[in-house]
Write a protein that holds these residues in place. Structure first.
Motif, PDB file in Angstrom:
ATOM      1  N   ALA A 161       6.856  19.211  10.924  1.00  0.00           N
ATOM      2  CA  ALA A 161       7.506  19.245  12.235  1.00  0.00           C
ATOM      3  C   ALA A 161       6.511  18.968  13.351  1.00  0.00           C
ATOM      4  O   ALA A 161       6.818  18.244  14.307  1.00  0.00           O
ATOM      5  N   LEU A 162       5.311  19.519  13.247  1.00  0.00           N
ATOM      6  CA  LEU A 162       4.285  19.267  14.261  1.00  0.00           C
ATOM      7  C   LEU A 162       3.845  17.809  14.246  1.00  0.00           C
ATOM      8  O   LEU A 162       3.598  17.214  15.296  1.00  0.00           O
ATOM      9  N   GLU A 163       3.754  17.221  13.060  1.00  0.00           N
ATOM     10  CA  GLU A 163       3.409  15.805  12.942  1.00  0.00           C
ATOM     11  C   GLU A 163       4.488  14.933  13.565  1.00  0.00           C
ATOM     12  O   GLU A 163       4.196  13.941  14.237  1.00  0.00           O
ATOM     13  N   LEU A 164       5.736  15.326  13.364  1.00  0.00           N
ATOM     14  CA  LEU A 164       6.870  14.564  13.871  1.00  0.00           C
ATOM     15  C   LEU A 164       6.831  14.417  15.387  1.00  0.00           C
ATOM     16  O   LEU A 164       7.155  13.368  15.930  1.00  0.00           O
ATOM     17  N   VAL A 165       6.405  15.478  16.087  1.00  0.00           N
ATOM     18  CA  VAL A 165       6.398  15.463  17.557  1.00  0.00           C
ATOM     19  C   VAL A 165       4.995  15.256  18.128  1.00  0.00           C
ATOM     20  O   VAL A 165       4.754  15.502  19.313  1.00  0.00           O
ATOM     21  N   LYS A 166       4.072  14.808  17.281  1.00  0.00           N
ATOM     22  CA  LYS A 166       2.709  14.456  17.719  1.00  0.00           C
ATOM     23  C   LYS A 166       1.948  15.664  18.274  1.00  0.00           C
ATOM     24  O   LYS A 166       1.240  15.565  19.277  1.00  0.00           O
ATOM     25  N   LEU A 167       2.071  16.795  17.593  1.00  0.00           N
ATOM     26  CA  LEU A 167       1.331  17.991  18.011  1.00  0.00           C
ATOM     27  C   LEU A 167       0.452  18.534  16.883  1.00  0.00           C
ATOM     28  O   LEU A 167       0.034  19.684  16.913  1.00  0.00           O
ATOM     29  N   SER A 168       0.148  17.694  15.897  1.00  0.00           N
ATOM     30  CA  SER A 168      -0.577  18.182  14.725  1.00  0.00           C
ATOM     31  C   SER A 168      -2.077  18.301  14.958  1.00  0.00           C
ATOM     32  O   SER A 168      -2.790  18.880  14.141  1.00  0.00           O
ATOM     33  N   ASP A 169      -2.572  17.791  16.086  1.00  0.00           N
ATOM     34  CA  ASP A 169      -4.026  17.763  16.316  1.00  0.00           C
ATOM     35  C   ASP A 169      -4.482  18.753  17.389  1.00  0.00           C
ATOM     36  O   ASP A 169      -5.558  18.601  17.958  1.00  0.00           O
ATOM     37  N   ILE A 170      -3.665  19.764  17.678  1.00  0.00           N
ATOM     38  CA  ILE A 170      -4.029  20.686  18.761  1.00  0.00           C
ATOM     39  C   ILE A 170      -4.696  21.956  18.252  1.00  0.00           C
ATOM     40  O   ILE A 170      -5.036  22.849  19.031  1.00  0.00           O
ATOM     41  N   ASN A 171      -4.902  22.053  16.938  1.00  0.00           N
ATOM     42  CA  ASN A 171      -5.628  23.158  16.313  1.00  0.00           C
ATOM     43  C   ASN A 171      -5.078  24.516  16.713  1.00  0.00           C
ATOM     44  O   ASN A 171      -3.891  24.761  16.587  1.00  0.00           O
ATOM     45  N   ASN A 172      -5.945  25.387  17.232  1.00  0.00           N
ATOM     46  CA  ASN A 172      -5.526  26.761  17.533  1.00  0.00           C
ATOM     47  C   ASN A 172      -5.314  27.008  19.023  1.00  0.00           C
ATOM     48  O   ASN A 172      -5.390  28.141  19.486  1.00  0.00           O
ATOM     49  N   LYS A 173      -5.066  25.965  19.765  1.00  0.00           N
ATOM     50  CA  LYS A 173      -4.844  26.098  21.207  1.00  0.00           C
ATOM     51  C   LYS A 173      -3.606  26.950  21.469  1.00  0.00           C
ATOM     52  O   LYS A 173      -2.528  26.691  20.932  1.00  0.00           O
ATOM     53  N   ARG A 186       8.034  19.316  23.293  1.00  0.00           N
ATOM     54  CA  ARG A 186       7.800  18.797  21.948  1.00  0.00           C
ATOM     55  C   ARG A 186       7.820  19.925  20.918  1.00  0.00           C
ATOM     56  O   ARG A 186       8.410  19.794  19.836  1.00  0.00           O
ATOM     57  N   LEU A 187       7.167  21.026  21.266  1.00  0.00           N
ATOM     58  CA  LEU A 187       7.126  22.162  20.348  1.00  0.00           C
ATOM     59  C   LEU A 187       8.525  22.743  20.138  1.00  0.00           C
ATOM     60  O   LEU A 187       8.878  23.167  19.037  1.00  0.00           O
ATOM     61  N   GLY A 188       9.315  22.757  21.201  1.00  0.00           N
ATOM     62  CA  GLY A 188      10.693  23.233  21.077  1.00  0.00           C
ATOM     63  C   GLY A 188      11.491  22.389  20.094  1.00  0.00           C
ATOM     64  O   GLY A 188      12.283  22.909  19.294  1.00  0.00           O
ATOM     65  N   ILE A 189      11.287  21.070  20.140  1.00  0.00           N
ATOM     66  CA  ILE A 189      11.983  20.183  19.206  1.00  0.00           C
ATOM     67  C   ILE A 189      11.471  20.400  17.788  1.00  0.00           C
ATOM     68  O   ILE A 189      12.246  20.418  16.824  1.00  0.00           O
ATOM     69  N   ALA A 190      10.148  20.589  17.642  1.00  0.00           N
ATOM     70  CA  ALA A 190       9.590  20.874  16.318  1.00  0.00           C
ATOM     71  C   ALA A 190      10.210  22.145  15.740  1.00  0.00           C
ATOM     72  O   ALA A 190      10.570  22.195  14.552  1.00  0.00           O
ATOM     73  N   ARG A 191      10.333  23.171  16.560  1.00  0.00           N
ATOM     74  CA  ARG A 191      10.939  24.432  16.098  1.00  0.00           C
ATOM     75  C   ARG A 191      12.401  24.232  15.710  1.00  0.00           C
ATOM     76  O   ARG A 191      12.888  24.815  14.743  1.00  0.00           O
ATOM     77  N   ALA A 192      13.091  23.374  16.472  1.00  0.00           N
ATOM     78  CA  ALA A 192      14.510  23.149  16.203  1.00  0.00           C
ATOM     79  C   ALA A 192      14.744  22.382  14.905  1.00  0.00           C
ATOM     80  O   ALA A 192      15.765  22.574  14.244  1.00  0.00           O
ATOM     81  N   VAL A 193      13.801  21.494  14.530  1.00  0.00           N
ATOM     82  CA  VAL A 193      14.035  20.647  13.350  1.00  0.00           C
ATOM     83  C   VAL A 193      13.329  21.151  12.095  1.00  0.00           C
ATOM     84  O   VAL A 193      13.622  20.664  11.002  1.00  0.00           O
ATOM     85  N   MET A 194      12.417  22.130  12.210  1.00  0.00           N
ATOM     86  CA  MET A 194      11.595  22.511  11.058  1.00  0.00           C
ATOM     87  C   MET A 194      12.411  23.093   9.908  1.00  0.00           C
ATOM     88  O   MET A 194      12.025  22.994   8.743  1.00  0.00           O
ATOM     89  N   THR A 195      13.572  23.682  10.209  1.00  0.00           N
ATOM     90  CA  THR A 195      14.407  24.250   9.152  1.00  0.00           C
ATOM     91  C   THR A 195      15.409  23.245   8.598  1.00  0.00           C
ATOM     92  O   THR A 195      16.309  23.614   7.842  1.00  0.00           O
ATOM     93  N   LYS A 196      15.247  21.977   8.994  1.00  0.00           N
ATOM     94  CA  LYS A 196      16.113  20.881   8.538  1.00  0.00           C
ATOM     95  C   LYS A 196      17.598  21.190   8.765  1.00  0.00           C
ATOM     96  O   LYS A 196      18.399  21.231   7.822  1.00  0.00           O
ATOM     97  N   PRO A 197      17.980  21.411  10.032  1.00  0.00           N
ATOM     98  CA  PRO A 197      19.375  21.754  10.338  1.00  0.00           C
ATOM     99  C   PRO A 197      20.309  20.561  10.137  1.00  0.00           C
ATOM    100  O   PRO A 197      19.882  19.412  10.184  1.00  0.00           O
TER     101      PRO A 197
END
Length: 306
Positions: free
Chosen positions: A116-128, A140-151
């Motif tokens: 999900a993080l890769e999908l919205v281009k947030l996979s490189d932010i480490n522990n920020k 972007r993170l909100g969309i990642a959270r919405a799609v991560m459970t494959k609704p």
């Protein structure tokens, strides 16, 4: 095509006033449904009722043929959503927020978090920590959270708010991919009509709590799709030339100084020549197509959208 979501006479009353009145929506499985309406028209209220955040005063909601009730908790697990502004635990990282979301959703799959993080281009932010995120990053993170459970149904209220043009294009591609490749159904509201026009299969227009129309984008594109736009300081003289010298009758004065000509049998060069010979000032003359914005403004009577 299978119906993913259907509402029947959906109504919500607040303090004796109907915020939403008898809304009948039909959303097909795998399509992108653009939900449009002016500020305060009832879009968010409808989305809140679909996600069980607000109880309807009357009416029904069916999800894949099953009636939703106040206790439909398992049904809600099949939905993902962003309603208004996404909220997170600010001191946690994006990954930690998604892991926590998976736990309370009963969805334990660390790989889905990374995907999900890769999908919205947030996979490189480490522990920020999320508190250091920009508005666009939080969207972007909100969309990642919405799609991560494959609704099966993804409900997004203004999902591209705060994004730059590059981010908007990236998410537009994500929405198309979720619909076309994964068969996910998307219900999206947005004030950016040009973006909805590029991704939506069906449009629902709501005004003053009532669904004015539900129509396919294909149908909208086929309605008077091409026209010539004339910008002139001499509208009265231009109308005379169009009707009496050119014999045109399929045109419309949109505003003082703006005329749309729907006749197909005339070229721009011939039109410009006759207008100039008729002493009509021509500030701009160009071919246009009937856009979603044109259609929307016709349906809501010129009100703004937000």
């Amino acid at each position: 095509m299978v119906t993913a979501l259907q509402t029947r006479n959906l109504t919500k009353v607040y303090q004796g006033k109907e915020a939403v009145s008898d809304v009948n929506m039909t959303i097909k499985q795998g399509e992108i449904y653009g939900f449009l309406g002016p500020n305060g028209a009832g879009k968010t209220t409808v989305m809140r009722m679909i996600t069980n955040l607000v109880k309807p005063t009357s009416g029904e909601i069916e999800f894949f043929g099953e009636k939703m009730t106040p206790g439909s908790y398992e049904m809600l697990k099949r939905m993902g959503c962003i309603i208004e502004y996404p909220v997170f635990y600010d001191k946690l990282s994006a990954r930690e927020n998604l892991m926590l979301h998976g736990e309370y959703m009963g969805y334990y799959d660390p790989q889905s978090v990374a995907a999900a993080l890769e999908l919205v281009k947030l996979s490189d932010i480490n522990n920020k920590p999320v508190k250091q995120f920009s508005l666009g990053m939080k969207q972007r993170l909100g969309i990642a959270r919405a799609v991560m459970t494959k609704p099966e149904l993804l409900i997004l209220d203004e999902p591209i708010n705060g994004l730059d043009p590059v981010g908007i294009k990236e998410l537009r591609d994500v929405f198309r991919m979720l619909s076309r490749e994964y068969g996910m159904t998307l219900l999206i509201s947005s004030h950016l009509l040009g973006e909805i026009e590029q991704v939506a299969d069906t449009i629902g227009v709501i005004r003053e709590g009532r669904l004015v129309e539900e129509v396919s984008m294909e149908s909208i594109r086929g309605r008077n799709s091409h026209y010539i736009e004339l910008v002139t300081p001499d509208s009265t003289k231009a109308v005379y030339v169009l009707s009496h010298q050119l014999g045109l009758n399929n045109f419309k004065v949109m505003d003082p100084g703006l005329i749309r000509i729907y006749d197909d049998g005339i070229t721009l060069s011939d039109l410009n020549k006759v207008l100039v010979l008729g002493d009509v000032g021509v500030e701009n003359l160009s071919r246009k197509h009937h856009s979603l914005e044109d259609y929307f403004m016709e349906r809501i009577g010129g009100e703004g959208i937000a």
